[in-house]
Design a protein around this motif. Sequence first.
Motif, short mmCIF file in Angstrom:
data_model
loop_
_atom_site.label_atom_id
_atom_site.label_comp_id
_atom_site.label_asym_id
_atom_site.label_seq_id
_atom_site.Cartn_x
_atom_site.Cartn_y
_atom_site.Cartn_z
N CYS A 47 0.55 -1.41 0.00
CA CYS A 47 0.13 0.04 0.39
C CYS A 47 0.79 1.64 0.39
O CYS A 47 0.75 1.83 -0.50
N LEU A 48 2.05 1.28 0.79
CA LEU A 48 2.99 2.17 1.02
C LEU A 48 3.26 2.52 -0.59
O LEU A 48 3.45 3.92 -1.28
N VAL A 87 -2.96 18.70 -7.97
CA VAL A 87 -2.33 18.93 -6.03
C VAL A 87 -3.60 18.11 -4.97
O VAL A 87 -2.85 18.14 -3.94
N ASP A 88 -4.35 18.12 -5.12
CA ASP A 88 -5.20 18.01 -4.30
C ASP A 88 -4.81 16.52 -3.87
O ASP A 88 -5.24 15.93 -2.91
N HIS A 89 -5.73 15.73 -4.86
CA HIS A 89 -5.09 14.28 -4.62
C HIS A 89 -3.68 13.63 -4.67
O HIS A 89 -3.15 13.01 -3.34
N LEU A 94 0.13 11.39 0.08
CA LEU A 94 0.58 11.92 1.20
C LEU A 94 0.52 11.16 1.96
O LEU A 94 1.25 10.79 3.16
N ARG A 95 -0.75 11.58 2.67
CA ARG A 95 -1.17 11.57 4.51
C ARG A 95 -1.35 10.22 4.54
O ARG A 95 -1.46 9.30 5.55
N SER A 96 -1.94 9.23 2.97
CA SER A 96 -1.74 7.77 3.31
C SER A 96 -0.69 7.14 3.44
O SER A 96 -0.83 6.44 3.81
N ALA A 97 0.25 7.86 2.89
CA ALA A 97 1.89 6.65 2.94
C ALA A 97 2.07 7.44 4.47
O ALA A 97 3.02 6.95 4.67
N PHE A 98 1.59 8.51 4.70
CA PHE A 98 2.18 9.24 6.32
C PHE A 98 1.99 7.67 7.60
O PHE A 98 2.02 6.84 8.07
N ASP A 99 0.22 7.38 7.18
CA ASP A 99 -0.28 6.39 7.99
C ASP A 99 -0.05 4.95 7.61
O ASP A 99 0.04 3.62 8.78
N HIS A 100 0.19 4.76 6.24
CA HIS A 100 1.01 3.08 6.05
C HIS A 100 2.34 2.91 6.72
O HIS A 100 2.57 2.38 7.06
N ARG A 160 -3.93 18.48 4.04
CA ARG A 160 -5.04 17.91 3.68
C ARG A 160 -6.81 17.56 4.58
O ARG A 160 -7.40 17.66 3.22
N GLU A 161 -6.65 18.26 5.18
CA GLU A 161 -7.89 18.58 5.68
C GLU A 161 -8.32 19.78 5.65
O GLU A 161 -9.45 19.36 5.67
N ALA A 162 -7.58 21.04 5.19
CA ALA A 162 -8.55 21.97 4.67
C ALA A 162 -9.12 21.51 3.58
O ALA A 162 -10.17 22.11 2.66
N ILE A 163 -8.10 20.80 2.80
CA ILE A 163 -8.49 20.67 1.36
C ILE A 163 -9.53 19.56 1.59
O ILE A 163 -10.98 19.74 1.10
#
Length: 183
Positions: A47-48, A87-89, A94-100, A160-163
Amino acid sequence: QEKDTYFSSTRFDNLPYAAGATWAAARGSDRESALRVLQRIGSVARCLHDDWSNMLTLITRLEWMYSLAQRSELNHPAWMAFGILDVDHFHVELRSAFDHLAKILHALSAQSGQTPEGSYNVISKWAVENGPRARRLWEPAIADKVAASRQLFLEAKAIREAIVHDGAKTIVFLPADGIIFQV
């Protein structure tokens, strides 16, 4: 690039597996223990890798669209609309990668159940607040990098949260001197 097909093979691709092997070797683990750790991180590592690959694809596509827009082969409204989407995606990936990565870090702990489970937000905060303990449970260099990455992570998380949650609007500017955007 090969026949209009892009692919990536980097040392990062094998990082989770190398980390697992290093973990096992440093702790003198037997083959079965090492295999259990590698199995725990295997699916998360894929997944990462997918997140990483998607981010590279988004960057490549932005660069390609930028070159088209500079040559007036892509009109400015299309450049801006497609750029905003990418850019949004990128920030979602990026957030998903951090969580993995957080899941892999949890699996690589020297003592099972001693590091928090959950998001990178949880595990990086823990690493900052528990530096000496984090350095005992992970390799010291890993603990130091996780703690040092906390500020970068928080900035990416806020974007990411703002978007995604707060309706922030991304703006991609007309082609000038590089790909310029603002959230």
